[in-house]
Scaffold this motif. Sequence first.
Motif, PDB file in Angstrom:
ATOM      1  N   LYS A  51     -20.920  -1.196  -0.679  1.00 13.19           N
ATOM      2  CA  LYS A  51     -20.495  -0.065   0.568  1.00 13.19           C
ATOM      3  C   LYS A  51     -19.376  -0.401   0.972  1.00 13.19           C
ATOM      4  O   LYS A  51     -19.060  -1.476   1.670  1.00 13.19           O
ATOM      5  CB  LYS A  51     -21.621  -0.332   1.617  1.00 13.19           C
ATOM      6  N   VAL A  52     -18.368   0.668   0.611  1.00 16.20           N
ATOM      7  CA  VAL A  52     -17.008   0.572   1.267  1.00 16.20           C
ATOM      8  C   VAL A  52     -16.675   1.028   2.532  1.00 16.20           C
ATOM      9  O   VAL A  52     -17.185   2.347   3.074  1.00 16.20           O
ATOM     10  CB  VAL A  52     -15.898   1.171   0.271  1.00 16.20           C
ATOM     11  N   HIS A  53     -16.325   0.214   3.589  1.00 16.24           N
ATOM     12  CA  HIS A  53     -16.090   0.554   4.979  1.00 16.24           C
ATOM     13  C   HIS A  53     -14.787   1.013   5.143  1.00 16.24           C
ATOM     14  O   HIS A  53     -14.420   1.731   6.195  1.00 16.24           O
ATOM     15  CB  HIS A  53     -16.465  -0.599   5.963  1.00 16.24           C
ATOM     16  N   ASP A  54     -13.813   0.449   4.581  1.00 22.34           N
ATOM     17  CA  ASP A  54     -12.439   0.734   5.002  1.00 22.34           C
ATOM     18  C   ASP A  54     -11.740   0.503   3.601  1.00 22.34           C
ATOM     19  O   ASP A  54     -11.995  -0.473   2.855  1.00 22.34           O
ATOM     20  CB  ASP A  54     -12.073  -0.281   6.177  1.00 22.34           C
ATOM     21  N   THR A  55     -10.415   1.233   3.634  1.00 24.65           N
ATOM     22  CA  THR A  55      -9.635   0.968   2.417  1.00 24.65           C
ATOM     23  C   THR A  55      -8.223   1.124   2.643  1.00 24.65           C
ATOM     24  O   THR A  55      -7.785   1.692   3.799  1.00 24.65           O
ATOM     25  CB  THR A  55      -9.884   2.026   1.379  1.00 24.65           C
ATOM     26  N   ALA A  56      -7.323   0.517   2.062  1.00 27.01           N
ATOM     27  CA  ALA A  56      -5.827   0.459   2.222  1.00 27.01           C
ATOM     28  C   ALA A  56      -5.189   0.500   0.816  1.00 27.01           C
ATOM     29  O   ALA A  56      -5.883  -0.123   0.048  1.00 27.01           O
ATOM     30  CB  ALA A  56      -5.190  -0.415   3.175  1.00 27.01           C
ATOM     31  N   ILE A  57      -4.399   1.198   0.629  1.00 22.52           N
ATOM     32  CA  ILE A  57      -3.492   1.119  -0.642  1.00 22.52           C
ATOM     33  C   ILE A  57      -1.904   0.853  -0.279  1.00 22.52           C
ATOM     34  O   ILE A  57      -1.402   1.337   0.460  1.00 22.52           O
ATOM     35  CB  ILE A  57      -3.858   2.296  -1.375  1.00 22.52           C
ATOM     36  N   GLU A  58      -1.282   0.255  -1.053  1.00 26.37           N
ATOM     37  CA  GLU A  58       0.050   0.212  -1.274  1.00 26.37           C
ATOM     38  C   GLU A  58       0.673   0.342  -2.706  1.00 26.37           C
ATOM     39  O   GLU A  58       0.102  -0.333  -3.620  1.00 26.37           O
ATOM     40  CB  GLU A  58       0.613  -1.343  -0.668  1.00 26.37           C
ATOM     41  N   ILE A  59       1.634   1.408  -2.900  1.00 31.61           N
ATOM     42  CA  ILE A  59       2.290   1.370  -4.170  1.00 31.61           C
ATOM     43  C   ILE A  59       3.636   1.082  -4.220  1.00 31.61           C
ATOM     44  O   ILE A  59       4.394   1.144  -3.344  1.00 31.61           O
ATOM     45  CB  ILE A  59       2.316   3.050  -4.387  1.00 31.61           C
ATOM     46  N   SER A  60       3.873   0.022  -5.334  1.00 33.41           N
ATOM     47  CA  SER A  60       5.298  -0.336  -5.400  1.00 33.41           C
ATOM     48  C   SER A  60       5.653  -0.307  -7.105  1.00 33.41           C
ATOM     49  O   SER A  60       5.161  -0.966  -7.782  1.00 33.41           O
ATOM     50  CB  SER A  60       5.431  -1.777  -5.024  1.00 33.41           C
ATOM     51  N   GLY A  61       6.414   0.930  -7.085  1.00 34.10           N
ATOM     52  CA  GLY A  61       6.696   1.113  -8.702  1.00 34.10           C
ATOM     53  C   GLY A  61       5.597   1.373  -9.552  1.00 34.10           C
ATOM     54  O   GLY A  61       4.810   2.113  -9.074  1.00 34.10           O
ATOM     55  N   LYS A  62       5.290   0.435 -10.273  1.00 37.40           N
ATOM     56  CA  LYS A  62       4.048   0.526 -11.515  1.00 37.40           C
ATOM     57  C   LYS A  62       2.936  -0.128 -10.983  1.00 37.40           C
ATOM     58  O   LYS A  62       2.029  -0.319 -11.558  1.00 37.40           O
ATOM     59  CB  LYS A  62       4.348   0.305 -12.953  1.00 37.40           C
ATOM     60  N   THR A  63       3.000  -0.898  -9.580  1.00 38.54           N
ATOM     61  CA  THR A  63       1.824  -1.785  -9.209  1.00 38.54           C
ATOM     62  C   THR A  63       1.197  -1.026  -7.894  1.00 38.54           C
ATOM     63  O   THR A  63       2.137  -0.564  -7.098  1.00 38.54           O
ATOM     64  CB  THR A  63       2.724  -3.008  -8.981  1.00 38.54           C
ATOM     65  N   ALA A  64       0.029  -1.277  -7.885  1.00 37.69           N
ATOM     66  CA  ALA A  64      -0.629  -0.469  -6.880  1.00 37.69           C
ATOM     67  C   ALA A  64      -1.661  -1.735  -6.240  1.00 37.69           C
ATOM     68  O   ALA A  64      -2.291  -2.517  -7.107  1.00 37.69           O
ATOM     69  CB  ALA A  64      -1.623   0.525  -7.249  1.00 37.69           C
ATOM     70  N   ILE A  65      -1.852  -2.234  -5.003  1.00 37.26           N
ATOM     71  CA  ILE A  65      -2.771  -2.838  -4.473  1.00 37.26           C
ATOM     72  C   ILE A  65      -3.668  -2.366  -3.464  1.00 37.26           C
ATOM     73  O   ILE A  65      -3.345  -1.218  -2.965  1.00 37.26           O
ATOM     74  CB  ILE A  65      -1.963  -4.132  -3.718  1.00 37.26           C
ATOM     75  N   VAL A  66      -5.025  -2.524  -3.666  1.00 38.66           N
ATOM     76  CA  VAL A  66      -6.024  -1.686  -2.997  1.00 38.66           C
ATOM     77  C   VAL A  66      -6.711  -2.912  -2.359  1.00 38.66           C
ATOM     78  O   VAL A  66      -7.052  -3.859  -2.534  1.00 38.66           O
ATOM     79  CB  VAL A  66      -6.815  -1.126  -3.756  1.00 38.66           C
ATOM     80  N   TRP A  67      -6.932  -2.616  -0.990  1.00 33.99           N
ATOM     81  CA  TRP A  67      -7.697  -3.638  -0.251  1.00 33.99           C
ATOM     82  C   TRP A  67      -9.065  -2.753   0.295  1.00 33.99           C
ATOM     83  O   TRP A  67      -8.892  -1.714   0.932  1.00 33.99           O
ATOM     84  CB  TRP A  67      -6.995  -4.011   0.724  1.00 33.99           C
ATOM     85  N   ASN A  68     -10.205  -3.129  -0.145  1.00 30.82           N
ATOM     86  CA  ASN A  68     -11.372  -2.502   0.234  1.00 30.82           C
ATOM     87  C   ASN A  68     -12.330  -3.571   1.178  1.00 30.82           C
ATOM     88  O   ASN A  68     -12.469  -4.727   0.670  1.00 30.82           O
ATOM     89  CB  ASN A  68     -12.340  -2.303  -0.995  1.00 30.82           C
ATOM     90  N   ARG A  69     -12.633  -3.204   2.263  1.00 28.98           N
ATOM     91  CA  ARG A  69     -13.701  -4.014   3.333  1.00 28.98           C
ATOM     92  C   ARG A  69     -14.999  -3.476   2.737  1.00 28.98           C
ATOM     93  O   ARG A  69     -15.101  -2.111   2.921  1.00 28.98           O
ATOM     94  CB  ARG A  69     -13.317  -3.947   4.520  1.00 28.98           C
ATOM     95  N   ILE A  70     -15.854  -4.425   2.108  1.00 31.41           N
ATOM     96  CA  ILE A  70     -17.238  -3.869   1.668  1.00 31.41           C
ATOM     97  C   ILE A  70     -18.242  -4.719   2.217  1.00 31.41           C
ATOM     98  O   ILE A  70     -17.999  -5.974   2.613  1.00 31.41           O
ATOM     99  CB  ILE A  70     -17.257  -3.962   0.079  1.00 31.41           C
ATOM    100  N   THR A  71     -19.379  -4.167   2.279  1.00 32.25           N
ATOM    101  CA  THR A  71     -20.680  -5.020   2.069  1.00 32.25           C
ATOM    102  C   THR A  71     -21.286  -4.816   0.749  1.00 32.25           C
ATOM    103  O   THR A  71     -21.633  -3.827   0.351  1.00 32.25           O
ATOM    104  CB  THR A  71     -21.721  -4.437   3.005  1.00 32.25           C
ATOM    105  N   LEU A  72     -21.303  -6.176   0.388  1.00 26.44           N
ATOM    106  CA  LEU A  72     -21.572  -6.039  -1.228  1.00 26.44           C
ATOM    107  C   LEU A  72     -23.004  -6.503  -1.494  1.00 26.44           C
ATOM    108  O   LEU A  72     -23.506  -7.612  -0.779  1.00 26.44           O
ATOM    109  CB  LEU A  72     -20.882  -7.119  -2.223  1.00 26.44           C
ATOM    110  N   VAL A  73     -23.616  -5.670  -2.204  1.00 21.57           N
ATOM    111  CA  VAL A  73     -25.306  -5.749  -2.074  1.00 21.57           C
ATOM    112  C   VAL A  73     -25.578  -6.526  -3.676  1.00 21.57           C
ATOM    113  O   VAL A  73     -25.179  -5.592  -4.439  1.00 21.57           O
ATOM    114  CB  VAL A  73     -26.406  -4.724  -2.106  1.00 21.57           C
ATOM    115  N   ALA A  74     -25.708  -7.612  -4.049  1.00 19.54           N
ATOM    116  CA  ALA A  74     -25.978  -8.161  -5.345  1.00 19.54           C
ATOM    117  C   ALA A  74     -27.062  -9.018  -5.636  1.00 19.54           C
ATOM    118  O   ALA A  74     -27.610  -9.442  -4.712  1.00 19.54           O
ATOM    119  CB  ALA A  74     -24.562  -8.940  -5.465  1.00 19.54           C
ATOM    120  N   HIS A  75     -27.124  -9.150  -6.936  1.00 22.10           N
ATOM    121  CA  HIS A  75     -28.464  -9.981  -7.279  1.00 22.10           C
ATOM    122  C   HIS A  75     -27.710 -11.077  -8.089  1.00 22.10           C
ATOM    123  O   HIS A  75     -26.910 -10.722  -9.060  1.00 22.10           O
ATOM    124  CB  HIS A  75     -29.190  -9.288  -8.437  1.00 22.10           C
TER     125      HIS A  75
END
Length: 149
Positions: free
Chosen positions: A84-108
């Motif tokens: 469950k993604v609550h918030d996202t941010a992205i930065e692009i620098s040339g051919k590199t992208a960094i994504v930050w996701n604040r999530i609630t992960l439901v996992a087994h």
Amino acid sequence: MRTFLLSIAIIFSVFQVSMAQSKTESEVLQLSKDKWQWMADKNVDKLADLFDAKAKFVHMSGTWKSPEELEIIKSGSIWYKEAKVHDTAIEISGKTAIVWNRITLVAHVRGNDVSTEFTVTEVYQKQKKNWKMLALTFSSVRDTHQIKK
């Protein structure tokens, strides 16, 4: 008049760069979103295409590379049921992208269903025509954590 035309040309160039960046950001953010669904679906074929062969995955219990991550997903030893993604941010620098996701992960995990708050850092690199994931790191956070943009 010449100054006016030069100003229009500069504004148009800046607008084009900004639009291209927005398109790139949208493309990478959609890929990040798709990745969560592929992980939930255990779609290792799609994930194998996304993950760089040397990608690193940092979890609470260890760090490993793409082959191990794919095997973990395939075997279900960690089943990423839902992010469950609550918030996202992205930065692009040339051919590199960094994504930050604040999530609630439901996992087994290890026979138990768990729900954990994370900020996940994803690093992508444009290789030829496709984006490849180079790194994915889970950082445990409180549910009040916010990503600064």
